[in-house]
Structures are given as C-alpha cells and as structure tokens.
Design an enzyme around this catalytic site. Structure first.
Site, PDB file in Angstrom:
ATOM      1  N   LYS A  53       0.177  -1.740   2.510  1.00 57.28           N
ATOM      2  CA  LYS A  53       0.779  -1.733   3.840  1.00 57.28           C
ATOM      3  C   LYS A  53      -0.031  -2.565   4.836  1.00 57.28           C
ATOM      4  O   LYS A  53      -1.198  -2.874   4.626  1.00 57.28           O
ATOM      5  CB  LYS A  53       0.983  -0.293   4.319  1.00 57.28           C
ATOM      6  CG  LYS A  53       2.123   0.361   3.530  1.00 57.28           C
ATOM      7  CD  LYS A  53       2.638   1.635   4.103  1.00 57.28           C
ATOM      8  CE  LYS A  53       3.898   2.064   3.315  1.00 57.28           C
ATOM      9  NZ  LYS A  53       4.240   3.456   3.561  1.00 57.28           N
TER      10      LYS A  53
ATOM     11  N   ARG B 193       1.969   7.011  -4.261  1.00 53.06           N
ATOM     12  CA  ARG B 193       3.070   6.055  -4.473  1.00 53.06           C
ATOM     13  C   ARG B 193       2.506   4.648  -4.335  1.00 53.06           C
ATOM     14  O   ARG B 193       2.036   4.268  -3.262  1.00 53.06           O
ATOM     15  CB  ARG B 193       4.174   6.324  -3.448  1.00 53.06           C
ATOM     16  CG  ARG B 193       5.411   5.462  -3.586  1.00 53.06           C
ATOM     17  CD  ARG B 193       6.436   5.843  -2.524  1.00 53.06           C
ATOM     18  NE  ARG B 193       7.668   5.082  -2.632  1.00 53.06           N
ATOM     19  CZ  ARG B 193       7.878   3.896  -2.045  1.00 53.06           C
ATOM     20  NH1 ARG B 193       6.921   3.371  -1.298  1.00 53.06           N
ATOM     21  NH2 ARG B 193       9.033   3.265  -2.200  1.00 53.06           N
TER      22      ARG B 193
END
Length: 511
Positions: A451, A486
């Site tokens: 991210k 994840r």
C-alpha cells in the site's frame, strides 16, 4: 401467573456492581427481599446457553436460533463458538457450545416452554442426564431476577462449575458494566469479583485452546481454530485498474495460473476481487462484477490444488455475495462492512458463511477526503465505528462466531494512522471488549500489502517494490495479534508468518 423473588446484591459482586445494582432495584421494584412481585411481561433481557453433540451440530444451532426468533425471542448478541470435551458423561461425542443474549416479552416459564418445544422439535428425547443431545437450551439469566420453582431455577445452578457455560457467558458481556441488568448478573456470582472472578477461578482464558475447549469459527466443512497459526490470504484481482496488479489476471488462464502459484507458495485462502477499491476507483455494477467474477471463480473451484483451501470473495454487493456463495465461495470479504449495500448483512446471515467486516469511512471515491481522515485517536475510533457496524450485522442474524474483523489499513487512513493501527491492534481489541468480549476475540485480518503508505515511508513509488516493507508491516501485525494476513507476494510473506508464529509459540511456552 409467574412469581419472582427480588434479588438484592450479594455481599460479593464486582467493583461498583453492588452499589449500582442496589440503586437499580430500589428504583425498579420498590420491594424488600421477602416480598414477591408479579411482572407483567415487560421486555426482559435474557441469556440462553446452547449445546449440541448429535448430528450436524452447527445446523442444530442455526435451526434453534431461527425457531427462537420466530417465537418472540429477539437475539441481540452471540457468544463465540466452542468445541468442548463432554463433561460428567465422558463417553460421548464432543459438544459445540455457545450462548446468546436476547430480549423477550415471554415470562420465564413461557420461555422455558418455548425452549423445551424447540428441543423436542429438533429430536431431543429424555435419554440419560448429561448424555448426548441434538440441542440443549438452558436459561442462564432472566432479567434482574432470581427464579425458583419446581421446573425452573434461574440463575442456572451449575453455571459456576462449567467452563463450557462460563466461557460463552463471559463473551456476552463487555469489560465495562453498561447497565443495571449486567450489574445484577455480576452480583449473582458466588465470587466477590463477579462473573469475571468466577471465570478466573475456573482458569479463564488459559483454558481456551486446550484439548478440552477450543474457540472455533465454522468455515466450509470444518471448525477453524484461528489461534493455532496465522493464515495467509493471497490476493487475486480481476480488475483492470487495481493499484498493484490491475489488468494482469483478467483471463481464466492467467487467473488460474496465478492461483496455482499462490497455493504452491503456501496460501491458505485465495481472495478474489472483481471490483477495484483503490482510492478514487470508479464503481461498476453488480452485474459487471459478476461477469468478471463467475467464470474465474468456477475455474478456481475446479482446481485440484484447492482441496482443503478456502476462497473468499471481495465484494460490497449482496447480489454478488449471494451468487458467489451459491457457486461455492466460503467467505464474504466486505470492505464497507455493510455500508454500501443495505441488504448485505441480511443476505450474509441467510448464507451462513464467515463475514469479514472492514473499517472504512465513505466509499473508495470519498474515503481519503479530509473529513474522513480526521481522527483524535485512530485505534479507539476505528474500534468504536467497526463495533457499531458489526453490531448491526449481529442484529441482522450474523453471529459473532462467523465474524472476522479488519481495521482497514489504507482505507480512510493517513500514513500515521496505518502505523498506529499496525502497532495498536491490542488497543483495538481492548476497546471492542468494553462492549463485547465475543467480538474482541474474533479473528483479525490485516491487509497492508504494497500500500501507498509503505511507498511513502520507503520511497518506493512502484507497488511491487514494496514487498520488503509489506513483510515488516505483516510481522508487526502478527506480533500484535493479527490472525490473517492478506498479501500479494505469498512466498515471502509465508516465511515471515512462520517466523512470527514460532516466536509467539516460544513466548507462550515461557509465559
């Protein structure tokens, strides 16, 4: 006519409970200990324990809960689900145990009659005491009253000696006494520290995870004990515009090849998403999402390598969730926790699958707006907002034992917020515990993979350059209590997970 004896606080009670409970009763009944009062069926908060060790135990639970709802028992909270060794009569199958909090207008003996009818309808017969049974339903608490009759004793007289009853009972409470009924339930305890003291005397949380009692989440055809090791969820994006790998897995062939790679590298779960949720992503319709998803979902389900593995579908549309589960998906992963589709909670409740509820403010087009990035204490506010959404899910029929929590790293968060969450998972659990111990025990998923905040910290503009930073953030999360990670790069993160799990195992052994 049902008669109740007023309960005044015992000389025990947890700190603050004694004074709180006495004041409550003076205002409520205006009677003395020796008086009996008739209660004309106002709404009463009750606790009902559930047990089953014959047939399809989980199906027995689900049908009993449905019948309770149809009989005037509004379920408001669920405990965790426990698989336990049989007590008293030990030569019988293992039990599933749980409990619910509910509100009802039924009097206590009417309630008992309803529960006995449900037991009978589900096939329970007399049998031997403490022997096998398809369903067992016991009233643990009824309002603020102690009840004694030839056929009913409340509180249930053997609560205090039974870990398989006390564990789910504790789950239904919060660590904060938030009303007078809860205070009185604590005062029922034979321990001076209330129900918590009784639970701790039995062994408390140290009992969980042992062979005799495991906290489990039903998933697929198994009962998953998420405390045993951290699970790795590999990401499969079927979108042309995802921030990391958009456009790479649009065909059935490329998608199946990537799933094959992730499974060979150690993924436990494959998370399939056909709608981009990156910041400012355009929303596609449920129909378009299904057109992308279903052919690839069917192909992945047909892979021999998927035996024993799980598939989650990343969607905020209830129509997509419904079709995906019909095809064979095991989990629904909703980045909006039900905010973007008012039917989501109801549909997931009817499907009976685990539900990942993630924290996000707004939607992908607005989540990074200045208003949605305002926090005074990000961990406390994420916990409070996520609890509110999950509580709505419970009221819609999704039990706490099917809920997985995701604090939403990268969604409505600045870099400093994401870092606070990664290091503050215990604070998030503690804040949720104030309202619901059951939900504070739920599995936690984190998704920091590749991210933007990692790129900002490490000066890595390309998403695929952020894998080392992902490993660092995953490590912090696991050591802080995350149960599922994840990730895009399965291979390297599986190794990080193994090292973290080994460290945690060593720490627990020393503790």
């Amino acid at each position: 006519m049902n008669l109740f004896k007023q309960l005044l606080p015992t000389k025990g009670g947890i700190i603050g409970a004694k004074k709180y409970c006495r004041a409550s009763f003076c205002a409520f009944l205006h009677t003395t200990t020796d008086q009996s009062v008739e209660v004309h069926s106002p709404d009463q908060e009750v606790v009902i324990a559930l047990g089953s060790n014959v047939g399809d135990r989980l199906h027995n639970f689900n049908e009993a809960l449905q019948l309770m709802r149809k009989s005037g028992i509004k379920i408001t909270r669920h405990a965790c689900l426990y698989e336990t060794a049989p007590a008293y009569v030990t030569d019988q199958p293992r039990f599933l145990n749980s409990a619910v909090r509910a509100v009802t207008k039924l009097g206590p003996h009417e309630l008992l009659g309803v529960l006995k009818k449900i037991e009978k309808d589900k096939g329970r017969t007399g049998g031997i005491r403490y022997g096998p049974r398809p369903i067992d339903l016991d009233i643990l608490f009824y309002g603020k009253y102690r009840i004694g009759s030839d056929i009913l004793t409340v509180p249930h007289e053997r609560i205090w000696e039974r870990p398989f009853v006390m564990a789910p009972l504790m789950d239904l409470l919060g660590s904060v006494i938030d009303n007078d009924t809860i205070a009185c339930w604590h005062s029922f305890s034979t321990d001076s520290d209330g129900l918590l003291g009784s639970w701790e005397k039995l062994g408390g949380e140290s009992l969980i995870g042992k062979e005799g009692m495991k906290r489990v989440l039903p998933i697929g055809n198994r009962l998953w004990d998420w405390s045993e090791r951290t699970s790795v969820m590999g990401i499969l994006n079927l979108t042309p515009d995802s921030f990391s790998d958009g456009g790479k897995f649009l065909s059935v062939e490329t998608a199946v090849s990537h799933v094959h790679l992730m499974i060979s590298e150690g993924a436990d779960i494959v998370d399939i998403g056909a709608q981009s949720t990156r910041p400012m992503a355009s929303r596609i319709s449920a129909e378009e999402e299904l057109d992308r998803l279903i052919p690839i979902l069917e192909a992945v389900l047909g892979m021999s390598e998927m035996e024993g593995k799980l598939i989650s579908v990343d969607t905020f549309y209830s129509d997509v969730a419904l079709e995906a589960v019909k095809k064979g998906a095991h989990i629904i992963n909703d980045v909006s926790a039900g905010q973007l589709d008012p039917n989501m909670h109801r549909i997931v409740a009817s499907l009976g699958v685990p539900y990942i509820a993630m924290h996000m403010r707004g939607d992908p087009t607005t989540m990074q707006s200045s208003d949605n990035l305002q926090y005074d204490d990000v961990c406390l506010q994420v916990a409070s907002e996520l609890f509110s959404r999950v509580n709505d899910a419970e009221l819609s029929g999704i039990p706490a034992w099917r809920i997985i929590l995701d604090p939403g790293i990268g969604f409505s968060k600045k870099t400093e917020h994401n870092l606070d969450i990664l290091t503050g998972l215990p604070d998030i659990r503690a804040e949720i515990a104030k309202r619901s111990l059951a939900l504070s025990h739920a599995p936690v998923l984190i998704g920091p993979s590749r991210k933007r905040f990692l790129g900002e910290i490490c000066n890595r503009p390309g998403a695929v350059e952020r894998d080392p930073a992902t490993i660092a953030s995953v490590t912090a999360g696991i050591l802080g209590g995350a149960n599922i990670v994840r990730v895009h790069n399965v291979k390297d993160n599986v190794d990080a997970v193994k090292v973290c799990d080994a460290m945690l195992k060593e720490w627990r052994t020393r503790s």
